[in-house]
Design an enzyme around this catalytic site. Structure first.
Site, short mmCIF file in Angstrom:
data_model
loop_
_atom_site.label_atom_id
_atom_site.label_comp_id
_atom_site.label_asym_id
_atom_site.label_seq_id
_atom_site.Cartn_x
_atom_site.Cartn_y
_atom_site.Cartn_z
N ARG A 40 0.72 -1.25 0.00
CA ARG A 40 -0.13 0.10 -0.15
C ARG A 40 0.83 1.25 0.08
O ARG A 40 1.91 1.34 0.31
CB ARG A 40 -0.89 -0.12 1.16
CG ARG A 40 -1.79 -1.05 1.15
CD ARG A 40 -2.82 -1.19 2.25
NE ARG A 40 -3.54 0.11 2.42
CZ ARG A 40 -3.69 0.37 3.91
NH1 ARG A 40 -2.85 0.04 4.80
NH2 ARG A 40 -4.21 1.54 3.76
N LYS A 95 3.55 -6.17 12.22
CA LYS A 95 2.83 -6.43 10.91
C LYS A 95 3.16 -7.79 10.54
O LYS A 95 4.38 -8.05 10.19
CB LYS A 95 3.18 -5.51 9.87
CG LYS A 95 2.12 -5.73 8.76
CD LYS A 95 2.01 -4.33 7.90
CE LYS A 95 1.43 -4.63 6.38
NZ LYS A 95 1.03 -3.30 5.70
N ARG A 119 -2.07 5.45 14.81
CA ARG A 119 -0.76 5.16 15.98
C ARG A 119 -1.53 5.01 17.31
O ARG A 119 -2.12 5.94 17.44
CB ARG A 119 0.06 6.30 15.80
CG ARG A 119 0.84 6.43 14.05
CD ARG A 119 2.11 5.51 14.33
NE ARG A 119 2.49 5.14 12.87
CZ ARG A 119 2.86 6.14 11.94
NH1 ARG A 119 3.33 7.28 12.39
NH2 ARG A 119 3.32 5.75 10.85
C1 BTN Z 1 0.57 -3.65 2.39
O1 BTN Z 1 1.32 -2.86 1.96
O2 BTN Z 1 0.18 -4.00 3.60
C2 BTN Z 1 -0.15 -4.56 1.31
C3 BTN Z 1 0.77 -5.75 1.06
C4 BTN Z 1 0.09 -6.69 -0.04
C5 BTN Z 1 0.97 -7.51 -0.67
C6 BTN Z 1 0.30 -8.65 -1.50
S1 BTN Z 1 1.42 -9.98 -1.95
C7 BTN Z 1 0.28 -10.53 -2.98
C8 BTN Z 1 -0.15 -9.42 -3.86
N1 BTN Z 1 0.71 -9.19 -5.08
C9 BTN Z 1 1.24 -7.92 -4.74
O3 BTN Z 1 1.84 -7.18 -5.64
N2 BTN Z 1 0.80 -7.24 -3.43
C10 BTN Z 1 -0.14 -8.33 -2.97
#
Ligand code: BTN
Length: 319
Positions: free
Chosen positions: A118, A183, A317
């Site tokens: 994200r 996380k 937070r």
């Molecule tokens: C975040 O930043 O919290 C979200 C992360 C999401 C990662 C997953 S891994 C499978 C899918 N493909 C991607 O490129 N991203 C999501």
């Protein structure tokens, strides 16, 4: 599967033992030269696999790696599943095939060269160490029907991880999964189509399973993984359970909306009833977290009453 990956997977299998395995032993077992072994090991390291290499002793994996049994996965679900050893991003793959997909279809990979997180972040995706997958879903009534979906997905993840013995997990609004307040898993939902007519959503999920020290250095926030569990979940079983739970929960969401998930969210919400600070760009607001409303906005009890806040840029937070 390409020959290249067949060989590398064989090497990973042989390196999964508790003991170091010499280059010579690997070469003999695989019927290839020692130079070829060392080339494959170097390449695996380039794919992020953490391998101890000790002169005179040989090689050993720094963390156990479990690969997905794609045949069993494909057989166990009622949808199509696209499985890759390597891909730029499972979300990217699904986004470029939306026209051919049905709700519930999956894309799973062992390695992402450009895993997306994200807010433009990269999702660290070394080969085999973690779980990376995307599930497709089509909403006939457009984006409005899908508001709050990320909270539903977070509830599904918590439910499944708990069933695999992961305790001490909870959610942080809007869609992070935390283990011991760090996380563990992330959700990235991407959209294709029009916001006001049928829209196609790609639900991308990454779960940290066994992170090496080096891999962890590439992450700019506190992280956790499943390596401390008495029994590491089998990755194939985990993705099968997640696909099924997601389907069930999204169907419930389509019928009853977010109201059906309010209690599940609240039970998992790490900040419910706590004093929190919501950061919105340069601004922030403080109050007591009172859960979420039926659109998925976080509710904050402030001196001016209870207010709902929604938006991708908001972060949460503890005060
Ligand atoms: C975040 O930043 O919290 C979200 C992360 C999401 C990662 C997953 S891994 C499978 C899918 N493909 C991607 O490129 N991203 C999501």
């Amino acid at each position: 599967m390409s020959d290249n990956w067949v060989r590398k997977r064989e090497i990973l299998g042989l390196l999964s033992s508790e003991h170091f395995v010499s280059g010579e032993e690997l070469a003999t077992q695989l019927g290839i030269s020692r130079a070829a072994v060392s080339k494959h090991v170097d390449a695996l390291e380039d794919y992020g696999v953490a391998i101890y290499s000790v002169k005179g002793r040989g090689y050993k994996l720094a963390n156990p790696i479990s690969l997905i049994d794609s045949a069993r996965l494909i057989q166990s679900i009622d949808n199509r599943c696209f499985y890759f050893d390597e891909i730029p991003s499972t979300n990217g793959f699904m986004l470029s095939h939306t026209g051919e997909l049905k709700s519930g279809d999956l894309c799973v990979a062992e390695y992402q060269s450009a895993g997306r997180g994200r807010r433009g972040r990269t999702w660290v995706s070394p080969y085999g160490h973690h779980l990376y997958f995307s599930q497709f879903w089509s909403f006939p009534q457009g984006m409005a029907q899908a508001m709050g979906l990320s909270l539903v997905v977070a509830c599904s993840l918590v439910e499944v991880l708990k069933s695999f013995g992961v305790d001490n997990i909870g959610v942080k609004w809007p869609n992070d999964i935390y283990l011991n307040y760090k996380k563990l898993a992330g959700i990235l939902i991407e959209m294709s189509g029009q916001a006001d007519s049928e829209c196609q959503l790609i639900i991308g999920i990454g779960v940290n399973m066994a992170m090496s020290e080096d891999q962890g250095k590439g992450i700019d926030q506190p992280w956790s993984d499943l390596s401390a569990l008495a029994t590491m979940p089998n990755k194939t079983d985990l993705v099968i359970a997640l696909q099924k739970q997601l389907k069930k929960d999204i169907q419930l969401f389509e019928r009853e909306g977010l109201a059906a998930f309010k209690m599940r969210w609240q039970a998992a919400d790490l900040f419910y009833g706590k004093e929190i600070r919501l950061l919105m760009g340069e601004n922030h607001v403080e109050g007591i977290c009172r859960g979420v409303d039926e659109q998925g906005a976080v509710l904050l009890e402030t001196a001016d009453g209870t207010q709902a806040y929604i938006g991708g840029e908001i972060s949460l937070r503890p005060k």
